[in-house]
Design a protein around this motif. Structure first.
Motif, mmCIF file in Angstrom:
data_model
loop_
_atom_site.group_PDB
_atom_site.id
_atom_site.type_symbol
_atom_site.label_atom_id
_atom_site.label_comp_id
_atom_site.label_asym_id
_atom_site.label_seq_id
_atom_site.Cartn_x
_atom_site.Cartn_y
_atom_site.Cartn_z
ATOM 1 N N ARG A 108 -25.477 -53.133 4.997
ATOM 2 C CA ARG A 108 -24.166 -53.474 5.560
ATOM 3 C C ARG A 108 -23.375 -52.203 5.893
ATOM 4 N NH1 ARG A 108 -19.236 -53.929 3.401
ATOM 5 N NH2 ARG A 108 -17.786 -55.334 4.456
ATOM 6 N N ILE A 109 -23.484 -51.193 5.031
ATOM 7 C CA ILE A 109 -22.788 -49.918 5.287
ATOM 8 C C ILE A 109 -23.337 -49.277 6.567
ATOM 9 C CG2 ILE A 109 -22.568 -47.529 4.433
ATOM 10 C CD1 ILE A 109 -22.402 -48.751 1.583
ATOM 11 N N LEU A 110 -24.653 -49.278 6.704
ATOM 12 C CA LEU A 110 -25.246 -48.662 7.904
ATOM 13 C C LEU A 110 -24.787 -49.374 9.165
ATOM 14 C CD1 LEU A 110 -28.909 -48.001 6.691
ATOM 15 C CD2 LEU A 110 -27.119 -46.308 7.109
ATOM 16 N N TYR A 111 -24.653 -50.676 9.062
ATOM 17 C CA TYR A 111 -24.255 -51.466 10.225
ATOM 18 C C TYR A 111 -22.766 -51.273 10.540
ATOM 19 C CZ TYR A 111 -22.801 -55.607 12.813
ATOM 20 O OH TYR A 111 -22.233 -56.449 13.716
ATOM 21 N N HIS A 112 -21.919 -51.462 9.513
ATOM 22 C CA HIS A 112 -20.476 -51.428 9.764
ATOM 23 C C HIS A 112 -19.948 -50.020 10.040
ATOM 24 C CE1 HIS A 112 -19.012 -55.452 9.471
ATOM 25 N NE2 HIS A 112 -19.679 -55.676 8.342
ATOM 26 N N ARG A 113 -20.352 -49.065 9.198
ATOM 27 C CA ARG A 113 -19.764 -47.722 9.344
ATOM 28 C C ARG A 113 -20.426 -46.906 10.431
ATOM 29 N NH1 ARG A 113 -19.196 -45.742 3.207
ATOM 30 N NH2 ARG A 113 -17.871 -47.451 2.550
ATOM 31 N N TYR A 114 -21.746 -47.117 10.632
ATOM 32 C CA TYR A 114 -22.479 -46.211 11.525
ATOM 33 C C TYR A 114 -23.110 -46.929 12.717
ATOM 34 C CZ TYR A 114 -21.742 -43.375 7.376
ATOM 35 O OH TYR A 114 -21.153 -42.715 6.319
ATOM 36 N N HIS A 115 -22.885 -48.247 12.794
ATOM 37 C CA HIS A 115 -23.346 -49.038 13.951
ATOM 38 C C HIS A 115 -24.862 -48.962 14.180
ATOM 39 C CE1 HIS A 115 -19.111 -49.290 14.395
ATOM 40 N NE2 HIS A 115 -19.018 -47.980 14.555
ATOM 41 N N ILE A 116 -25.592 -48.886 13.084
ATOM 42 C CA ILE A 116 -27.059 -48.896 13.180
ATOM 43 C C ILE A 116 -27.520 -50.363 13.270
ATOM 44 C CG2 ILE A 116 -29.212 -48.318 11.948
ATOM 45 C CD1 ILE A 116 -27.600 -45.839 12.844
ATOM 46 N N PRO A 117 -28.399 -50.693 14.209
ATOM 47 C CA PRO A 117 -28.932 -52.062 14.245
ATOM 48 C C PRO A 117 -29.767 -52.345 12.981
ATOM 49 C CG PRO A 117 -29.342 -50.900 16.309
ATOM 50 C CD PRO A 117 -28.894 -49.866 15.323
ATOM 51 N N VAL A 118 -29.287 -53.255 12.174
ATOM 52 C CA VAL A 118 -29.946 -53.522 10.887
ATOM 53 C C VAL A 118 -30.116 -55.024 10.670
ATOM 54 C CG1 VAL A 118 -29.810 -53.225 8.374
ATOM 55 C CG2 VAL A 118 -28.725 -51.565 9.848
ATOM 56 N N ILE A 119 -31.288 -55.398 10.183
ATOM 57 C CA ILE A 119 -31.509 -56.770 9.696
ATOM 58 C C ILE A 119 -31.979 -56.683 8.245
ATOM 59 C CG2 ILE A 119 -32.946 -58.856 9.910
ATOM 60 C CD1 ILE A 119 -30.942 -58.675 12.192
ATOM 61 N N GLY A 120 -31.351 -57.458 7.375
ATOM 62 C CA GLY A 120 -31.802 -57.529 5.982
ATOM 63 C C GLY A 120 -32.697 -58.740 5.795
#
Ligand code: F6P
Length: 318
Positions: A108-120
């Motif tokens: 979630r941090i990678l997605y919200h703070r750094y806008h990395i496309p992430v799926i958990g």
């Protein structure tokens, strides 16, 4: 999308999930980088390229071929920035994080703070991912615990003893509740439930007076220590008790068919979600259907819907 990466936590079924991610990605001609040691490897740039062959023969293995760790540095901004450098320097266009609450919080941090496309992908023995019925690894964990419990019952019955068995689960009593019901236990102490030790000791004494001598009491680690509970029972009832702490055996073992099937479905689904531009989501299975929910929701505290029904049943069937 040309290259994605996968990092994991540790529980049965994760290897089957890595296999599914890699083989699905290869269908779409996407390269997969396997990040070693969880977020630590993302910070240190520790990875390997995975292909169809490198994930053969792992579907039945417990643990994770990628190894994992608890990484405190990732909780700091400087740690996160190092992780972002690894992502950018290696042209990683999407990340799949397979794990429980802590891993999904990182995603979630990678997605919200750094806008990395992430799926958990929800995978933990604790089954504590909010909004997801069952996480990968939880079914194997309760079956491992149940197998141990059946063995404990053999000796508990022979020697007519009280056993207090501690299972994992710091904030979520899933393992305790399900193992207690499936194992025919007399009592279960859970983080989510108030508990009165005097009432339990009175029930034990009353049962004892009627000839019921063997008891198995499950304690979730987040509620109390088995040793403390056993000591109090002995003090108050004057009956002999034994304790067993099941510990990390619950996180190991060959994944059950259910976990492998969930892992296969979710690995493919996560890759396709990334390809379709989805991000900041957690993939799981509810009512046998693949779903994705915001990571924001997934990391909130989970309430076990079945808690009251199962607990009542445990007490009725005692
Ligand atoms: O989150 C999974 C879990 O196995 C919990 O049930 C347990 O409390 C914890 O991890 C143990 O962590 P560690 O392996 O770091 O001791």
């Amino acid at each position: 999308m040309k290259r994605i990466a996968v990092l994991t936590r540790d529980c049965a079924g994760i290897n089957a999930c890595i296999r599914s991610v890699v083989r699905t990605a290869s269908l779409y001609e996407i390269e997969v980088m396997g990040i070693f040691h969880g977020y630590r490897g993302l910070i240190d740039g520790e990875f390997t390229f995975l292909n169809r062959r490198s994930v053969s023969g792992i579907i039945n293995l417990g643990g994770t071929i990628l190894k994992t760790s608890r990484c405190h540095e990732f909780q700091t901004e400087s740690g996160q920035k190092k992780a972002i450098s690894t992502i950018k320097d290696n042209n990683i266009e999407g990340l799949i994080v397979i794990g429980g609450n802590g891993s999904l919080t990182g995603a979630r941090i990678l997605y919200h703070r750094y806008h990395i496309p992430v799926i958990g992908i929800a995978a933990t023995i604790d089954n504590d991912v909010n909004g997801i019925d069952l996480t990968i690894g939880a079914d194997t964990a309760i079956n491992v615990a149940l197998d141990a419990l059946d063995k404990i019952r053999d000796t508990a019955t022979s020697l007519e003893r009280i056993f207090v068995v501690e299972v994992m689960g710091r904030e979520c009593g899933y393992i305790g509740l399900h193992t207690a019901l499936a194992g025919g236990c007399e009592e279960v102490l859970l983080p989510e439930k108030d508990f009165d030790i005097d009432t339990m000791c009175r029930e034990i004494k009353e049962g004892n007076a009627k000839g019921k001598i063997s008891w198995i009491i499950i304690v979730a680690e987040g509620k109390a220590s088995a040793h403390d509970i056993a000591r109090i029972i002995t003090e108050k009832t004057k009956l002999e008790t034994r304790t067993v702490v099941l510990g990390h055996i619950q996180r190991g073992g060959r994944p059950t068919a259910k976990d492998r099937i969930m892992a296969a479905r979710l690995g493919k689904y996560a890759v396709e979600l990334l390809i379709n531009g989805k991000s900041g989501r957690c993939a799981g299975i509810n009512n046998d259907r693949l779903i994705h929910i915001p990571l924001d929701n997934a990391i909130k505290p989970k309430r076990l819907e079945e808690l009251d029904e199962y607990y009542k049943l445990i007490k009725i069937l005692t």
